[in-house]
Design a protein around this motif. Structure first.
Motif: not given
Lengths: 96, 352
Positions: B339-340, B342-346
């Motif tokens: 998902y690099r 993109k802003v990612t919420l884990l």
């Protein structure tokens, strides 16, 4: 988080605990949980120091941790933080 | 009510008083006067009685009074004294019965009501510990008091995430200090302190830090000392996380104040200002020596400390997120780095 659909944003889950890991997909469908998630994996979970749930790591587009909340910080706080980073991605990719 | 009336009332045959000799009573002046029969509450047998039988009949007439007194005495006299262990069992049984209700509660309102009923048990467990300070049950009761406080505080803070209901914060605000003092005064060298340490680590109340700190410093038992060292660091970590949350969300500030008191956040800030982060790191480094002591999760204290140090050094804002490689809910392999770009919420979550 639906408001970020179609934007450079991804919500990725990490399931820490579930009653039946083999039926995770079914449980998620039933509960209408629509994010992609890692199945429980003890070693990885422990490497991340077994965070309490809910726990959130917000990564920028380069994979750098920008915010971290162990516990729910409130929808407004999260939305604003995501929004701010998403805006940064969009302006960085905007053609001159 | 005269005798006849009483009998009529009771559906019994009445006696014919007109056939009897008038009953004479002696007044205090010694004069004799005729008293209408109806003034006496009892019947003919009395009028025919000898002095001896009169006494007996008076005693007999008092029988209901004796009976009532006996019942009263039985009810107020101490039953064979319950042992501290029996007292504890009874209290625990009562508490567990209330707790069972929370599992069955299917609405937030019902859960809120039950949490409100649970909260006072913290004080009752403390009272039990105070009543039997030298009995082993005291430490168990203190552990349970901490557990009750932790559970109710946790229910309240979790409710902030899921609904608008404010759970009651009815615990006596001084109770945490009282528990801490009792542990410090009576139990610091007790091996069973392990259970208390394990509960105090999850406590929200800042007073519990003292339990962890003094145990880590002075317990003569290696495994107790090891766990207290690790959990002291974890406690500090959790409190600092809570401060971060509260500082970011102004709506949380009011909730923390309502639940833990107005001085809670200033005390958290003081904790941070007094070097909590550095202390935490030092404690974790100390805990890495316990490679031979098991944690409550089955791994070792040293392994847990390593993970915590990893979080401190590698999972902080500004650090690149470590890779995660695994399978999704449909068993399709994927990686966090997919998902690099993109802003990612884990999101660490659980359905339990």
């Amino acid at each position: 988080m639906n408001k970020f659909q179609g934007k450079p944003f991804a919500l990725i889950g990490f399931c820490a605990f579930t009653a039946n890991p083999d039926r995770l997909a079914e449980t998620m469908r039933r509960e209408k949980l629509n994010w992609r998630t890692f199945k429980p994996a003890r070693e990885t979970f422990e490497q991340w120091n077994s965070p309490a749930t809910p726990g959130y790591y917000l990564l920028d587009a380069q994979g750098v941790i920008r915010r971290k909340w162990i516990g729910f910080p409130g929808a407004k706080t999260m939305d604003e933080a995501v929004e701010s980073l998403v805006r940064g991605v969009k302006s960085a990719t905007k053609p001159d | 009510m005269d005798c006849g009336a009483a009998r009529r009332f009771a559906g019994l045959p009445t006696q014919n008083h007109a056939l009897e000799t008038p009953w004479r009573a002696t007044g205090s002046s010694g004069s004799t006067e005729s008293i209408p029969r109806e003034s006496f509450s009892c019947c003919a047998t009395k009028r025919r009685a000898t002095p001896q039988s009169k006494t007996l009949s008076r005693v007999a007439s008092l029988r209901p009074v004796f009976l009532a007194l006996a019942i009263l005495l039985i009810s107020v006299s101490p039953s064979p004294a319950a042992t501290p262990s029996e007292d504890h069992k009874a209290l625990l049984k009562e508490y567990n019965a209330v707790t069972a209700g929370i599992r069955a509660a299917d609405t937030d309102l019902k859960r809120k009501e039950i949490v409100g009923r649970l909260a006072p048990y913290a004080g009752r467990f403390v009272d039990l510990a105070k009543a039997h300070p030298n009995d082993p049950v005291a430490l168990t009761a203190l552990k349970q008091a901490i557990q009750v406080m932790g559970n109710t505080d946790s229910a309240a803070t979790r409710a902030w995430e899921t609904n608008a209901e404010h759970f009651p914060g009815e615990t006596n605000p001084e109770l945490a200090g009282e528990i801490t003092d009792l542990v410090a005064r009576n139990h610091l060298s007790d091996k069973e302190l392990l259970g208390v340490v394990d509960r105090a680590r999850y406590g929200y109340r800042l007073e519990f830090e003292k339990i962890l700190a003094s145990t880590a410093e002075s317990s003569p038992h290696r495994e107790v000392k090891a766990l207290a060292t690790l959990w002291h660091a974890a406690f500090l970590n959790d409190r600092l996380q809570a401060l971060r949350l509260a500082d970011e969300g102004p709506d949380l500030t009011a909730r923390y104040e309502a639940l833990f008191g107005r001085d809670y956040l200033p005390r958290l800030r003081a904790l941070k200002a007094n070097g909590a982060e550095q202390r935490m790191e030092k404690l974790l480094e100390e805990a890495t020596q316990y490679t031979d002591v098991k944690s409550p999760f089955g791994d070792t204290i040293a392994q847990r400390a390593d993970h915590a140090l990893f979080e401190l050094r590698r999972l902080s804002p500004g650090k690149p997120a470590p890779e995660i490689a695994g399978a999704d809910q449909n068993d399709v392999p994927f990686m966090l780095s997919d998902y690099r770009g993109k802003v990612t919420l884990l999101y660490f979550w659980s359905d339990l």
